[in-house]
Design an enzyme around this catalytic site. Structure first.
Site, mmCIF file in Angstrom:
data_model
loop_
_atom_site.group_PDB
_atom_site.id
_atom_site.type_symbol
_atom_site.label_atom_id
_atom_site.label_comp_id
_atom_site.label_asym_id
_atom_site.label_seq_id
_atom_site.Cartn_x
_atom_site.Cartn_y
_atom_site.Cartn_z
ATOM 1 N N ARG A 149 0.851 -1.189 0.000
ATOM 2 C CA ARG A 149 0.000 0.000 0.000
ATOM 3 C C ARG A 149 0.890 1.244 0.000
ATOM 4 O O ARG A 149 1.984 1.243 0.566
ATOM 5 C CB ARG A 149 -0.898 0.024 1.242
ATOM 6 C CG ARG A 149 -1.894 1.177 1.220
ATOM 7 C CD ARG A 149 -2.598 1.398 2.548
ATOM 8 N NE ARG A 149 -3.479 2.553 2.462
ATOM 9 C CZ ARG A 149 -4.046 3.149 3.504
ATOM 10 N NH1 ARG A 149 -3.816 2.696 4.731
ATOM 11 N NH2 ARG A 149 -4.821 4.206 3.335
ATOM 12 N N HIS A 150 0.406 2.295 -0.621
ATOM 13 C CA HIS A 150 1.147 3.559 -0.644
ATOM 14 C C HIS A 150 1.439 4.052 0.777
ATOM 15 O O HIS A 150 0.795 3.654 1.744
ATOM 16 C CB HIS A 150 0.361 4.625 -1.409
ATOM 17 C CG HIS A 150 -1.007 4.882 -0.821
ATOM 18 N ND1 HIS A 150 -1.214 5.623 0.332
ATOM 19 C CD2 HIS A 150 -2.237 4.466 -1.217
ATOM 20 C CE1 HIS A 150 -2.502 5.668 0.608
ATOM 21 N NE2 HIS A 150 -3.150 4.966 -0.310
ATOM 22 N N GLY A 151 2.390 4.966 0.887
ATOM 23 C CA GLY A 151 2.759 5.528 2.180
ATOM 24 C C GLY A 151 1.765 6.580 2.655
ATOM 25 O O GLY A 151 0.719 6.808 2.042
ATOM 26 N N ALA A 161 1.434 2.147 4.173
ATOM 27 C CA ALA A 161 2.637 1.366 3.835
ATOM 28 C C ALA A 161 2.509 -0.112 4.185
ATOM 29 O O ALA A 161 3.507 -0.830 4.224
ATOM 30 C CB ALA A 161 3.881 1.949 4.512
#
Length: 487
Positions: free
Chosen positions: A88-90, A412
């Site tokens: 997952r994105h930060g 994240a």
């Protein structure tokens, strides 16, 4: 940069390696280290999908670049030959929609302050006035974009994984990395930051170049994998655009638990209860989480709620994730079949190449997506399923539920498949084994609670998904009227 009590807290660009130390040092210098400042950390476990990664892995507060090796990880004669990671994105900014709601709430408090001069019943300055004066620094352009802290999340994750699996992330393998990303900027920027972290691993002390100038080149955008839900007609029609699909979310908003918080907050902020609603309460709660995650500071928004309130608001968020991304409707998870099958295609190919004594063509595959990418996939695999569905009416019974999105998919968050080749295997079946890690901790198998599986056994367990789950069929709308598959 944030102004607090006349001091400037420069936390948004501080290295995350010193996040905790820098924060407490800054607070101490500004004379803000009061007992109430501990509220932020006490609320942190309940922020759901807005949870900081270090709140799930607290050891990172003291050493964000040092890998923690789970003692359950295989070693010895078993060598990792491939790693497939879904990341997952930060940490990100709020969305434009969330910012507009916050602006609405902030305006309500400012209007209230202009009526009574910002004084409480005792004449002292109250929380509502403090919130009215608190800088509203969020702007529409931010709209869910990755923040510097989110880039740190990714760079540090890259450093930890490269140290944990040095053979896979070797300099020799760098040119064979495969990166896939969602088209959303926060995911594309996360993949770029991850590559910069790898550059730091290979070239310590040297500043990383732009991703476009790296020998590897930019990641590949593939929304059919990373945003499969946007390409599933049945999900879009029956869940995403269906006004009744989130019935339990809306019912909980008007239920006794939320109404109690509504009345309490209205009294605390000294605003008419009719001016507030569950959505505004939730945006106030998330603003506490955003200020903490993005700037590392505890804002007055955190003082609006206590832990009991936080647990209720967490459940509201989990209800949405459950019914929209988890077990609430079968299509939520079945729409992720294409991603699940893609992961196993990589693993199959690595097994085949190893059996033929060929080099593994893609030793590391990194896929950058969203919480909405991970949750359906984990549900498809049978993880975090409670005996009873989460509903608007069983909050107390679900206090100890497995489905807690903040523990599963914080910023994240990552689900990693590690394929091993074992030299001393007695049979061909025993040569290849698999472990899964969730947020860098070994994830026991959903069906056996074992921490490792022969690859053949894992594949056989999910045979139905691998062979029979065809996205085109799963996502096709029924031609005739059919009953709902609500649990």
């Amino acid at each position: 940069m944030l102004r607090a009590s006349g001091c400037l807290l420069r936390t948004s660009v501080a290295p995350a390696a010193a996040l905790a130390a820098a924060l407490f040092s800054s607070l101490a210098r500004c004379s803000l280290l009061e007992p109430r400042d501990l509220v932020a950390s006490s609320l942190s476990p309940y922020f759901g999908t807005k949870t900081r990664y270090e709140d799930v892995n607290p050891l990172l507060l003291s050493g964000p670049e040092a890998p923690w090796r789970d003692p359950e990880l295989l070693e010895g004669s078993c060598t990792p030959v491939q790693l497939v990671a879904l990341i997952r994105h930060g940490t990100r900014y709020p969305t434009a929609k969330q910012i507009r709601k916050l602006r609405q709430l902030h305006g309500l408090l400012q209007a209230r302050g202009s009526r009574d001069g910002g004084a409480g019943s005792t004449g002292s300055r109250d929380l509502g006035a403090a919130l009215a004066d608190w800088p509203l620094w969020y702007a529409d352009w931010m709209d869910g974009q990755l923040v510097e802290k989110g880039r740190q999340d990714m760079r540090q994750l890259a450093l930890r994984l490269a140290s944990l699996f040095p053979a896979l992330f070797s300099r020799e393998n760098y040119g064979r990395l495969r990166l896939i990303t969602s088209s959303k900027h926060r995911c594309m920027d996360s993949s770029a930051a991850f590559l910069q972290g790898l550059w730091q691993h290979y070239h310590p002390g040297l500043p990383p170049p732009d991703v476009a100038d790296m020998e590897f080149g930019p990641p590949t955008v593939n929304d059919k994998l990373m945003r499969f839900f946007d390409h599933c007609e049945k999900f879009l029609t029956e869940v995403e655009k269906n006004a009744t699909a989130l019935y339990h979310v809306e019912a909980f908003k008007t239920g006794p638990e939320m109404q109690n918080i509504l009345k309490k907050v209205a009294a605390t902020l000294q605003v008419p209860v009719n001016d507030l609603n569950a959505d505004l309460l939730q945006v106030a709660f998330f603003t506490c989480s955003f200020d903490l995650a993005i700037k590392g500071v505890k804002s007055p928004w955190c003082d609006v709620f206590d832990i009991d309130d936080a647990k209720v608001l967490e459940y509201l968020n989990d209800l949405k994730q459950y019914w929209k991304r988890g077990y609430g409707y079968t299509i939520n998870s079945r729409s992720s079949c294409t991603l699940f099958q893609d992961i196993f295609r990589h693993l199959d190919k690595a097994v085949e190449q190893k059996q033929r004594s060929q080099p593994i063509s893609s030793p590391v595959i990194l896929q950058f997506g969203h919480a909405e990418t991970l949750l359906p996939l984990l549900s498809l695999m049978g993880y975090f399923k409670d005996k009873e569905p989460l509903t608007a009416y069983n909050y107390k019974e679900q206090m100890h539920r497995k489905f807690r999105s903040g523990l599963i998919v914080p910023y994240a968050s990552n689900l990693i498949f590690v394929l091993y080749h074992c030299e001393n295997a007695k049979t061909p079946k025993e040569q290849f084994r698999v472990q899964m890690l969730l947020n860098e901790k070994v994830l026991p198998l959903a069906y056996s609670q074992e921490t490792v599986s022969f690859y053949e056994d894992l594949r056989n367990h999910y045979k139905d998904i691998l062979q029979s789950c065809q996205t085109s069929e799963e996502c096709e709308l029924a031609r005739a009227n059919s009953t709902s598959d609500e649990l």
